[in-house]
Design a protein around this motif. Structure first.
Motif, short mmCIF file in Angstrom:
data_model
loop_
_atom_site.label_atom_id
_atom_site.label_comp_id
_atom_site.label_asym_id
_atom_site.label_seq_id
_atom_site.Cartn_x
_atom_site.Cartn_y
_atom_site.Cartn_z
N ARG A 57 4.86 -22.19 -30.05
CA ARG A 57 5.96 -21.92 -28.92
C ARG A 57 5.46 -21.79 -27.61
NH1 ARG A 57 10.98 -22.03 -31.69
NH2 ARG A 57 11.78 -21.53 -29.78
N ARG A 58 4.23 -21.60 -27.48
CA ARG A 58 3.90 -21.41 -26.24
C ARG A 58 4.24 -22.40 -25.07
NH1 ARG A 58 -0.89 -17.99 -25.45
NH2 ARG A 58 -1.79 -19.13 -23.86
N LYS A 77 8.11 -21.93 -24.21
CA LYS A 77 8.20 -20.95 -23.35
C LYS A 77 7.93 -21.09 -21.81
CE LYS A 77 7.55 -17.29 -26.61
NZ LYS A 77 6.29 -16.43 -27.26
N ARG A 78 6.93 -22.08 -21.66
CA ARG A 78 6.34 -22.62 -20.23
C ARG A 78 7.39 -23.55 -19.71
NH1 ARG A 78 5.53 -22.31 -15.94
NH2 ARG A 78 3.53 -22.47 -14.99
#
Ligand code: SF4
Ligand code: SF4
Length: 93
Positions: free
Chosen positions: A42-43, A46-47
């Protein structure tokens, strides 16, 4: 003090130039997820400020998917967040 303002001005100008260049270069591109590399961490999600990506879960496990391709500006912000080499920009078809 003037040197500081000039330095900040130059940095701002370079930042704008870099972003305009990146935008022009990626105009016809779109993000793509390499499923076999994605861990679903999920990085990237979020970005992305355009909320293009989403994590899905099936029998193969968790992975990111491009849910709203039309919203992708190909800015590349998510690329730097992926530690698993699971994102790439490809030509739109
Ligand atoms: S390239 Fe930019 S707009 Fe497209 S998914 Fe990545 S962060 Fe979002
Ligand atoms: S950052 Fe990479 S590994 Fe993590 S969900 Fe996004 S594409 Fe998958």
């Amino acid at each position: 003090m003037n040197v500081v303002y000039v330095g900040l001005g130059v940095m701002f100008f370079l930042w704008i130039s870099f972003n305009l260049h990146r935008k022009r270069k990626n105009r016809n591109k779109i993000i793509c997820v390499v499923d076999s590399n994605c861990t679903g961490c999920r990085r990237c999600i979020k970005r992305c400020k355009h909320h293009v990506l989403e994590v899905v879960e099936d029998e193969a496990g968790k992975r990111a998917t491009v849910k709203y391709p039309d919203k992708c500006s190909a800015c590349g912000d998510c690329l730097g967040k992926c530690k698993f080499n699971a994102l790439k920009l490809i030509e739109r078809v």
